[in-house]
Design a protein around this motif. Sequence first.
Motif, PDB file in Angstrom:
ATOM      1  N   VAL A 161      -2.751  -3.219   0.167  1.00  0.00           N
ATOM      2  CA  VAL A 161      -2.680  -4.245   1.208  1.00  0.00           C
ATOM      3  C   VAL A 161      -1.209  -4.606   1.396  1.00  0.00           C
ATOM      4  N   LEU A 162      -0.972  -5.654   2.163  1.00  0.00           N
ATOM      5  CA  LEU A 162       0.352  -6.278   2.229  1.00  0.00           C
ATOM      6  C   LEU A 162       0.152  -7.713   2.694  1.00  0.00           C
ATOM      7  N   LEU A 165      -6.712  -3.653   7.767  1.00  0.00           N
ATOM      8  CA  LEU A 165      -6.243  -2.729   6.741  1.00  0.00           C
ATOM      9  C   LEU A 165      -7.465  -2.218   5.984  1.00  0.00           C
ATOM     10  N   ALA A 166      -7.646  -0.905   5.981  1.00  0.00           N
ATOM     11  CA  ALA A 166      -8.768  -0.300   5.272  1.00  0.00           C
ATOM     12  C   ALA A 166      -8.279   0.968   4.597  1.00  0.00           C
ATOM     13  N   GLU A 167      -8.691   1.164   3.357  1.00  0.00           N
ATOM     14  CA  GLU A 167      -8.203   2.315   2.587  1.00  0.00           C
ATOM     15  C   GLU A 167      -6.677   2.357   2.561  1.00  0.00           C
ATOM     16  N   GLY A 168      -6.076   1.187   2.600  1.00  0.00           N
ATOM     17  CA  GLY A 168      -4.630   1.086   2.512  1.00  0.00           C
ATOM     18  C   GLY A 168      -3.887   1.346   3.797  1.00  0.00           C
ATOM     19  N   GLU A 169      -4.606   1.646   4.901  1.00  0.00           N
ATOM     20  CA  GLU A 169      -3.969   1.985   6.166  1.00  0.00           C
ATOM     21  C   GLU A 169      -4.377   1.033   7.273  1.00  0.00           C
ATOM     22  N   THR A 193      -7.826  -8.333   5.654  1.00  0.00           N
ATOM     23  CA  THR A 193      -6.799  -8.789   6.588  1.00  0.00           C
ATOM     24  C   THR A 193      -7.121  -8.248   7.971  1.00  0.00           C
ATOM     25  N   TYR A 194      -7.175  -9.152   8.935  1.00  0.00           N
ATOM     26  CA  TYR A 194      -7.344  -8.766  10.337  1.00  0.00           C
ATOM     27  C   TYR A 194      -6.074  -9.149  11.078  1.00  0.00           C
ATOM     28  N   SER A 234       0.794  -1.213   0.000  1.00  0.00           N
ATOM     29  CA  SER A 234       0.000   0.000   0.000  1.00  0.00           C
ATOM     30  C   SER A 234       0.835   1.274   0.000  1.00  0.00           C
ATOM     31  N   ALA A 235       0.513   2.158  -0.947  1.00  0.00           N
ATOM     32  CA  ALA A 235       1.208   3.439  -1.027  1.00  0.00           C
ATOM     33  C   ALA A 235       0.906   4.320   0.179  1.00  0.00           C
TER      34      ALA A 235
END
Length: 288
Positions: free
Chosen positions: A121-122, A194-198, A159-160, A91-92
């Motif tokens: 994501v990662l 992870l939501a909105e890349g954060e 992802t949790y 994620s950027a």
Amino acid sequence: MPIAVLTDSTACLPPELAEQAGVHVIPLHVTVGRQTLSEGVDISTSEVAELLRAGKEKVGTSRPAPGEFVEVYRALVQETGCDSIVSLHLSAAISGTVEAAQLAAAAVRDEVRVEVVDSRVLGMAMGYAAWSAADAAASGADLAGAAEVARARCAASVTYFYVDSLEHLRRGGRVGTVQALLGSALAIKPLLTLAEGEVQLEERVRTRAKALARLETKCLEAATAVPPERGVDVAVHHLGWREQAEGVTDSLREALPADCRVDLVELGAVAGVHTGPGTLAVAVAPRV
């Protein structure tokens, strides 16, 4: 001409799975004091966990420089004969890796076409997406099609994760709205996502046991919501907590259909620097 698929080491793809999928991996970097070490090459996840527990040296991370991407892109052309590359990265919103890849893609545009994909994501949510992109390319998809497969699978994934301490996330500035918890009662054990890349707060839980139970429940709900004809892959990640991860893996395998793949994958060193020992994460990745 074939399409090559490149991801970075935060995808946590085990080497044998990356080779099987035909996915290439560029390592990100762990910094220890004044040393810069390549993840999975110069330093392992277990070594990072030991360094963090000891707390004697400053441990951080850094992205590959654009020049490293240029070298890898050119090497892929030489090794595979490809004329285009899907370059899928973490994620950027939490790393400059996508930006470095984009700068490199512009530098080699006269030599090879590169589609840089921000996974948002990662971990294996990205690893499974890279695998699907490689499958799509092998099945005849063009560059845009293979990149879209990667984007779609990342977007469908969830992802949790649980961390024993928010301190490592705080130090790295990767906490998103979890920042609000840093002054909260010490008894709170947040379940994160992870939501909105954060990194975001999913639930506030009072104990470790309850947090882990909720993590497992939410992952089962997410996996069983996927239509059987579509299928889903699940990966259990950990840092320095293998016994707990094995228990969760066994529980998920027992509860999910037999055709659901459940992988136990150690969290990568770079991600581990920011989460710390005592991390358990589960990625649920519907197939596309």
